[in-house]
Design a protein around this motif. Structure first.
Motif, PDB file in Angstrom:
ATOM      1  N   ARG A 206       0.842  -1.208   0.000  1.00 22.86           N
ATOM      2  CA  ARG A 206       0.000   0.000   0.000  1.00 22.86           C
ATOM      3  C   ARG A 206       0.871   1.251   0.000  1.00 22.86           C
ATOM      4  NH1 ARG A 206      -3.982  -0.395   4.928  1.00 22.86           N
ATOM      5  NH2 ARG A 206      -4.369   1.787   4.279  1.00 22.86           N
ATOM      6  N   ALA A 209       2.470   1.879  -3.409  1.00 20.82           N
ATOM      7  CA  ALA A 209       1.495   2.427  -4.357  1.00 20.82           C
ATOM      8  C   ALA A 209       1.256   3.913  -4.081  1.00 20.82           C
ATOM      9  CB  ALA A 209       0.178   1.644  -4.265  1.00 20.82           C
ATOM     10  N   MET A 210       1.170   4.275  -2.807  1.00 20.78           N
ATOM     11  CA  MET A 210       0.968   5.672  -2.436  1.00 20.78           C
ATOM     12  C   MET A 210       2.133   6.545  -2.885  1.00 20.78           C
ATOM     13  SD  MET A 210      -0.486   4.931   1.420  1.00 20.78           S
ATOM     14  CE  MET A 210      -0.075   6.572   2.020  1.00 20.78           C
ATOM     15  N   ARG A 211       3.371   6.072  -2.664  1.00 16.81           N
ATOM     16  CA  ARG A 211       4.543   6.886  -2.974  1.00 16.81           C
ATOM     17  C   ARG A 211       4.828   6.927  -4.476  1.00 16.81           C
ATOM     18  NH1 ARG A 211       3.201   8.856   0.880  1.00 16.81           N
ATOM     19  NH2 ARG A 211       4.239   8.900   2.906  1.00 16.81           N
ATOM     20  N   ARG A 212       4.424   5.905  -5.208  1.00 17.92           N
ATOM     21  CA  ARG A 212       4.575   5.968  -6.664  1.00 17.92           C
ATOM     22  C   ARG A 212       3.566   6.954  -7.254  1.00 17.92           C
ATOM     23  NH1 ARG A 212       6.153   0.031  -6.673  1.00 17.92           N
ATOM     24  NH2 ARG A 212       8.330   0.111  -7.354  1.00 17.92           N
ATOM     25  N   ALA A 213       2.395   7.010  -6.646  1.00 11.75           N
ATOM     26  CA  ALA A 213       1.379   7.952  -7.130  1.00 11.75           C
ATOM     27  C   ALA A 213       1.685   9.371  -6.691  1.00 11.75           C
ATOM     28  CB  ALA A 213       0.000   7.532  -6.621  1.00 11.75           C
ATOM     29  N   GLU A 214       2.266   9.502  -5.483  1.00 13.76           N
ATOM     30  CA  GLU A 214       2.528  10.832  -4.933  1.00 13.76           C
ATOM     31  C   GLU A 214       3.811  10.787  -4.107  1.00 13.76           C
ATOM     32  OE1 GLU A 214       0.241  14.201  -2.201  1.00 13.76           O
ATOM     33  OE2 GLU A 214      -0.861  12.494  -3.002  1.00 13.76           O
ATOM     34  N   SER A 221      10.192   6.977  -0.940  1.00 19.46           N
ATOM     35  CA  SER A 221      10.127   7.633  -2.253  1.00 19.46           C
ATOM     36  C   SER A 221      11.505   7.649  -2.914  1.00 19.46           C
ATOM     37  CB  SER A 221       9.605   9.061  -2.108  1.00 19.46           C
ATOM     38  OG  SER A 221       8.294   9.073  -1.577  1.00 19.46           O
ATOM     39  N   ASP A 228      13.461   2.336  -9.487  1.00 17.98           N
ATOM     40  CA  ASP A 228      12.790   2.402 -10.781  1.00 17.98           C
ATOM     41  C   ASP A 228      13.751   2.849 -11.881  1.00 17.98           C
ATOM     42  OD1 ASP A 228      10.515   1.562  -9.570  1.00 17.98           O
ATOM     43  OD2 ASP A 228       9.467   3.487  -9.628  1.00 17.98           O
TER      44      ASP A 228
END
Length: 417
Positions: A206, A209-214, A221, A228
């Motif tokens: 979770r 997913a949060m840190r990839r989105a924001e 991050s 990545d």
């Protein structure tokens, strides 16, 4: 020298006390049995134990001895239960559990982001957190005038620091504390172990997913960005890397702060030295605590990649070796006849509190920084601080890993500040 397995006298056998009630006495008994013995861990799993400082230091640096659990023959043969709780400290997909090129690959994103410079930049924030907690500490005093400085200071402080650093949402902190506790405690059930493994996996996924989105200004991050970019780690490997970091940046610091506070309160002559001293004197007190009462008791496990001889005893390839870090730090052969004495003026303060070799704990700088912030501030704010019970009445954390006590009740006395 590499040797074939030979018939040898069965080594002495000792059952490790899962309560941790007499950690240092147990270490003495192990040394008396010999330099290399066998130990039975909770759950009936057996490992070798190297009981002497010099031998264990050499072993930690021996390229023939690794940390890759896939080398453990007993596990491969199915002799270690799949729900054995201590597997959570062994069967990991991170640098701590790999060797050679794989170790370097898994460690690279962490060393690029979890730098000494980043840790040092935490100092002002750590000082701010400590001052806020000290302001609030008197509010936790009970009707009997006692406050537990482990529960209300030593425990939440490093947890907040590491969670903020990693970027764990504040609402998750209490649950992360509970999950980490199930890993280090010897009384964790098989069901709790399996639940912990599943829940921590879900939480990390979770968070990713949060840190990839924001993305945010946090270690998660930063590691995702590095990862990545070069594809160094899978998500499972990244998850276990951060899990290792939150444990290393939390549990050892709690025990270090608690053990140092207890040591100073029970050794008034040493406390007088730090009160009259400077930051260097406090540093010596921290290093002596790390030697005299190391945060880590016993740590599993290392695995020879070939038959090795240690202290005249042959340890077969693929067997597991338990490292008694706190025990060897009081080895008289290393520290002399006064090895059991807490003395911050000791000239030989070199220790193995954080392990050794290529797998030395990556959180050492953070643990030292947190102790260097938390301890002087506590004793400066409450100059009349004293234990509320006899030290012998304190209860050890029920763990073969964590070497500390479950609570540290004190009388604060008047606040200065």
């Amino acid at each position: 020298m590499t040797e074939s397995v030979v018939v040898q006298t069965p080594p002495p056998l000792i059952h490790i006390d899962p309560s941790g009630a007499d950690r240092h006495g147990e270490a003495v008994r192990m040394r008396e049995l010999g330099p290399v013995i066998r130990a039975v861990l909770p759950g009936g799993v057996q490992m070798w134990v190297v009981t002497e400082y010099a031998l264990l230091a050499d072993l930690a640096n021996d390229p023939r001895v690794g940390r890759d659990w896939r080398q453990w023959d007993a596990l491969r043969r199915g002799e270690v239960p799949e729900d054995w709780p201590l597997l959570s400290m062994i069967r990991l997909n991170n640098a701590m559990a790999r060797d050679g090129a794989e170790h370097r690959r898994l460690r690279k994103p962490l060393t690029r982001t979890f730098t000494r410079a980043r840790i040092e930049r935490l100092r002002p924030r750590a000082e701010e957190i400590v001052n806020t907690m000290l302001d609030d500490l008197s509010n936790h005093v009970g009707p009997n005038g006692v406050v537990d400085v482990r529960k209300h200071y030593a425990y939440p402080f490093p947890m907040q620091v590491i969670c903020e650093l990693i970027g764990v949402p504040k609402a998750w902190w209490p649950r992360f504390r509970e999950l980490i506790d199930t890993v280090i405690r010897a009384d964790t059930t098989a069901e709790e172990y399996l639940t912990t493994q599943q829940e921590r996996h879900e939480l990390w996924q979770r968070l990713f997913a949060m840190r990839r989105a924001e993305p945010a200004d946090d270690l998660t991050s930063a590691m995702i960005a590095v990862n990545d970019e070069d594809g160094a780690l899978t998500d499972d490997e990244l998850e276990d890397t951060l899990w290792m970091l939150i444990g290393a940046g939390h549990e050892t610091s709690i025990s270090l702060i608690v053990n140092a506070t207890r040591a100073l309160l029970t050794h008034p002559d040493q406390l007088a030295l730090v009160r009259d001293g400077d930051a260097e004197t406090w540093s010596k007190a921290i290093e002596e605590t790390l030697r005299w009462d190391a945060p880590v008791g016993n740590f599993p496990a290392r695995f020879p990649t070939e038959h090795i001889t240690v202290g005249g005893v042959t340890i077969p390839k693929g067997d597991a070796i338990l490292a008694p870090w706190s025990g060897v730090n009081r080895d008289p052969a290393k520290y002399g006849p006064d090895a059991d004495r807490f003395d911050i003026t000791r000239t030989n303060q070199k220790h193995l509190a954080f392990g050794g070799g290529p797998h030395m704990c990556i959180g050492t700088a953070l643990a030292r920084l947190e102790a260097a912030v938390a301890l002087p501030a506590l004793f400066s704010r409450f100059p009349d601080l004293r234990l509320a019970v006899d030290s012998a009445e304190l209860t050890a954390v029920p763990s073969i890993f964590s070497n500390s006590v479950t609570s540290l009740p004190v009388y604060l006395g008047p606040s200065r500040g």
